[in-house]
Scaffold this active site. Sequence first.
Site, short mmCIF file in Angstrom:
data_model
loop_
_atom_site.label_atom_id
_atom_site.label_comp_id
_atom_site.label_asym_id
_atom_site.label_seq_id
_atom_site.Cartn_x
_atom_site.Cartn_y
_atom_site.Cartn_z
N GLU A 99 0.86 -1.19 0.00
CA GLU A 99 0.00 0.00 0.00
C GLU A 99 0.89 1.23 0.00
O GLU A 99 1.85 1.30 0.76
CB GLU A 99 -0.89 0.00 1.26
CG GLU A 99 -1.67 1.30 1.44
CD GLU A 99 -2.47 1.35 2.75
OE1 GLU A 99 -2.88 0.28 3.26
OE2 GLU A 99 -2.68 2.46 3.26
N GLU A 112 -2.67 11.88 2.50
CA GLU A 112 -3.49 11.36 3.59
C GLU A 112 -3.33 12.23 4.83
O GLU A 112 -2.24 12.71 5.14
CB GLU A 112 -3.09 9.91 3.95
CG GLU A 112 -4.05 9.27 4.95
CD GLU A 112 -3.74 7.80 5.23
OE1 GLU A 112 -2.65 7.35 4.88
OE2 GLU A 112 -4.61 7.11 5.81
#
Length: 383
Positions: free
Chosen positions: A199, A204
């Site tokens: 990932e 974010e």
Amino acid sequence: MEENKAFLPQGTSPETVYQDASLHNMEDQKTTTVNKLWPSNWSKKTRTVVAAIGVIVIILVTIPTIIILRRRDNNKLHNTYPDYHALNYTLSERWQGTNFFDNFDYHSTPDPAAGFVNYLDQATAESTNLTYAGEASAFLRADSTDTNAKNGRSSVRITSKKQFHTGLFVFDVKHTPYGCGTWPAVWMADPSDWPGNGEIDVVETVNQGNTGNQMALHTSKGCKMYSRRVQTGTIQGTNCYNGTNDNAGCAVMGASSSYGAEANDDGGAVYAMELRKAGIRMWIFNRDSPPGDLRQNNDTHPDPSSWGFPIADFPSTNCNIESHFKNQSIIANIDFCGSWASSVYSTQFKCPGKCEDFVATNASAFEKAYWEFASFRIYSVEE
Ligand SMILES: *[C@@H]1O[C@H](CO)[C@@H](O)[C@H](O)[C@H]1NC(C)=O
Ligand SMILES: *[C@@H]1O[C@H](CO)[C@@H](O)[C@H](O)[C@H]1NC(C)=O
Ligand SMILES: *[C@@H]1O[C@H](CO)[C@@H](O)[C@H](O)[C@H]1NC(C)=O
Ligand SMILES: *[C@@H]1O[C@H](CO)[C@@H](O)[C@H](O)[C@H]1NC(C)=O
Ligand SMILES: *[C@@H]1O[C@H](CO)[C@@H](O)[C@H](O)[C@H]1NC(C)=O
Ligand SMILES: *[C@@H]1O[C@H](CO)[C@@H](O)[C@H](O)[C@H]1NC(C)=O
């Protein structure tokens, strides 16, 4: 026998030793062992002195050896750095305009990240205008009308139909979402093999999004980032394995201007991520002044080595990037609460009440919780 005991490893009884030597006659073994250790004419005092000297010599030899080997390892780590030579990147995908969302599937089943969210399917998201694609921008937003969202606030999570093993990914973002309780991200992963295929979190943050953009990798075992790196961001963790530190990942934090109201007021940001065998690197530019080769209508071959230091650098030195990162889909979403946003909701961000109560009832607090994308561009290398 008595003296002999001191030279056995701690916790080992002499009997254990004899059992190991069970092929020999026990009495013979006992005699032989004692005679080999000490000349029979040594006094108890002499034996003690000799033993002490022996221990000191072992310590004097072992400790410097360990230090030298450690240093050599460290030097190797600090001198080893992957070869990020320029690659000839060619545009392979440009997702923008009214058919932006055609490149994605909508995730409308329960949230794999266990947030307080109700992800809508495509038809519902479009009819409620939570996703909307015009000529100049694609919007992806959280609901800001429901004042009784007791099963989680409505929102969207899209996953690209195409998957990538490598490439240069350029996310041109006009507006980043923020607000108490939010947990937005633009990231990459393989939904059918997590964390096996890795990932990569490119954009974010949580809550008001005023503490900087967090970039991170999450992997299966065997991917670490404690070697030499060339980057301007701040290291938050160096073990990417999802089984360490409650899956915090190996993260790097950008400056506060790299996300949220500050980035939006600056006209938005361009987030670029390069995924290649040598490593993974990320850059963040002001939308008004990206490198020339990243301007919207420049059809040259972008060259990251001309962009200056990356904000985050995840070299392959102690992580086989090629084997840890495969079949990466691009994912964009706005989640709520969950492990990260909740854990720092009141402590770090001083948000009111409890995260889930706030998200369920304070609809108007989510008016700024929207992504506005100018384009996603993907460059690949012909090999
Ligand atoms: C880069 O690749 C393109 C084709 O994709 C080719 O036309 C061009 O000559 C290449 N440039 C270099 C410097 O190799
Ligand atoms: C949907 O959202 C877009 C972008 O914010 C806006 O321009 C448009 O007017 C909205 N459509 C409706 C029906 O509200
Ligand atoms: C890490 O990944 C493994 C394998 O999928 C999974 O079983 C485990 O629960 C994960 N751990 C965390 C903390 O996410
Ligand atoms: C395209 O990028 C190159 C390299 O940065 C630059 O020299 C050139 O001026 C740019 N062209 C346009 C039209 O922006
Ligand atoms: C990647 O995806 C393709 C197509 O779904 C699949 O055949 C392949 O096994 C996947 N590779 C890995 C390493 O998961
Ligand atoms: C609702 O959100 C607004 C904006 O974030 C905030 O000012 C207000 O205090 C919140 N109301 C409650 C009841 O938490």
